[in-house]
Scaffold this motif. Sequence first.
Motif, PDB file in Angstrom:
ATOM      1  N   VAL A 115      91.245 -10.449 -53.813  1.00 51.62           N
ATOM      2  CA  VAL A 115      90.663  -9.942 -55.125  1.00 51.62           C
ATOM      3  C   VAL A 115      89.797  -8.541 -54.894  1.00 51.62           C
ATOM      4  O   VAL A 115      88.656  -8.559 -54.133  1.00 51.62           O
ATOM      5  CB  VAL A 115      90.050 -10.765 -55.875  1.00 51.62           C
ATOM      6  CG1 VAL A 115      89.325 -10.026 -57.182  1.00 51.62           C
ATOM      7  CG2 VAL A 115      90.873 -12.181 -56.308  1.00 51.62           C
TER       8      VAL A 115
ATOM      9  N   THR B 180      87.357 -16.798 -54.029  1.00 49.19           N
ATOM     10  CA  THR B 180      88.065 -15.918 -54.860  1.00 49.19           C
ATOM     11  C   THR B 180      89.134 -16.951 -55.350  1.00 49.19           C
ATOM     12  O   THR B 180      89.458 -17.914 -54.859  1.00 49.19           O
ATOM     13  CB  THR B 180      88.800 -14.845 -54.325  1.00 49.19           C
ATOM     14  OG1 THR B 180      89.692 -15.290 -53.222  1.00 49.19           O
ATOM     15  CG2 THR B 180      87.679 -13.809 -53.431  1.00 49.19           C
TER      16      THR B 180
ATOM     17  N   TYR C 280      89.515 -13.137 -59.611  1.00 50.11           N
ATOM     18  CA  TYR C 280      87.854 -12.766 -59.759  1.00 50.11           C
ATOM     19  C   TYR C 280      87.320 -13.145 -58.378  1.00 50.11           C
ATOM     20  O   TYR C 280      87.884 -14.175 -57.724  1.00 50.11           O
ATOM     21  CB  TYR C 280      87.518 -14.047 -60.816  1.00 50.11           C
ATOM     22  CG  TYR C 280      86.025 -13.690 -61.220  1.00 50.11           C
ATOM     23  CD1 TYR C 280      85.967 -12.624 -62.266  1.00 50.11           C
ATOM     24  CD2 TYR C 280      85.092 -14.296 -60.709  1.00 50.11           C
ATOM     25  CE1 TYR C 280      84.539 -12.408 -62.873  1.00 50.11           C
ATOM     26  CE2 TYR C 280      83.768 -14.192 -61.053  1.00 50.11           C
ATOM     27  CZ  TYR C 280      83.608 -13.204 -62.145  1.00 50.11           C
ATOM     28  OH  TYR C 280      82.291 -13.053 -62.500  1.00 50.11           O
ATOM     29  N   ASP C 281      86.321 -12.706 -57.880  1.00 45.74           N
ATOM     30  CA  ASP C 281      85.503 -12.850 -56.845  1.00 45.74           C
ATOM     31  C   ASP C 281      84.167 -13.699 -57.282  1.00 45.74           C
ATOM     32  O   ASP C 281      83.372 -12.883 -57.812  1.00 45.74           O
ATOM     33  CB  ASP C 281      85.453 -11.453 -56.014  1.00 45.74           C
ATOM     34  CG  ASP C 281      84.666 -11.920 -54.750  1.00 45.74           C
ATOM     35  OD1 ASP C 281      83.965 -12.752 -54.735  1.00 45.74           O
ATOM     36  OD2 ASP C 281      84.636 -10.955 -53.961  1.00 45.74           O
TER      37      ASP C 281
END
Length: 291
Positions: A274, A77, A101-102
């Motif tokens: 995240v 992430t 964001y992952d």
Amino acid sequence: MVVRKLRRAGGADAVTATAAVVAAVATGLTGCSPGAADAAPPVGAVVANGGKAGDGAAGGSLDAVRAVPGLLVRAGTSKARTALEMATGGTRLTIEGEGGYDFRAGRGRVRVLLPEDGDRPRRRITELFTPGALYMKNRGAGVPADKWVRIDTTTLADGNLVTGGATDPGAAAELLRAARRVTYVGEARIGRVPVAHYRGTTDIAAAARLAPPRVRGALAAAAKGFATDTVPFDAYLDEEGRLRKVRHRFSFTNGEREVDVESTTELYGFGAPVDVPLPPQRDIYAGKIAG
């Protein structure tokens, strides 16, 4: 997210330029022709993957850039900043966003702030990036503020590379799988982080073929919707080979005007939590969108 009007040639032009990107992409993008051949950094320069130029594989500019998506999945992430700068006529607008964001799940969350539209003040939109779909909250155009709109990214002419006002960070990275003719520009810094700066072009159709299934459909749609698959980029990699910043340059026609779009994604805070829960079905708007 902030919208900056860098040069104004009239309020209507500013809103039109934003709508051209945020609402839809009209016709194909045009890129520039491929640049110089792949070149390795000079001996002793800081390069990706923690090596020095001349240390064999660590000094390969092309390999370093193409390895970016896999290394981001390994990192898991990150936090993300996005910027979408548009130019049309005498007007330049920059739309900025921030979120996380992952890369393993292919999900992210970014908040954007749209510009004023006539007497309507700026409104903040929350966007969720997921495999195959973009969710937008507070979309406006007749959609209740507490409802989400779901858009199938495989139906968008640009595969959501610019439509939402922020490029999906996962898609931005996946484009680099098909990097070509990469050159090493030199050492730079992103904040306090030393990075290696690379420049090259990528091919959208080739990236779609190489991408994992979760983003393949959107990139394939973009490959069909753009006039050319060639997109120039600048990428900045840290000593572990992780992408810290990437800038893609697009242009497309909107009626008789040509709109230039520069999309920048900056990654930091690797490993930060995240959480991107999907909205329940009852919160997804099923009515007609005014525009």
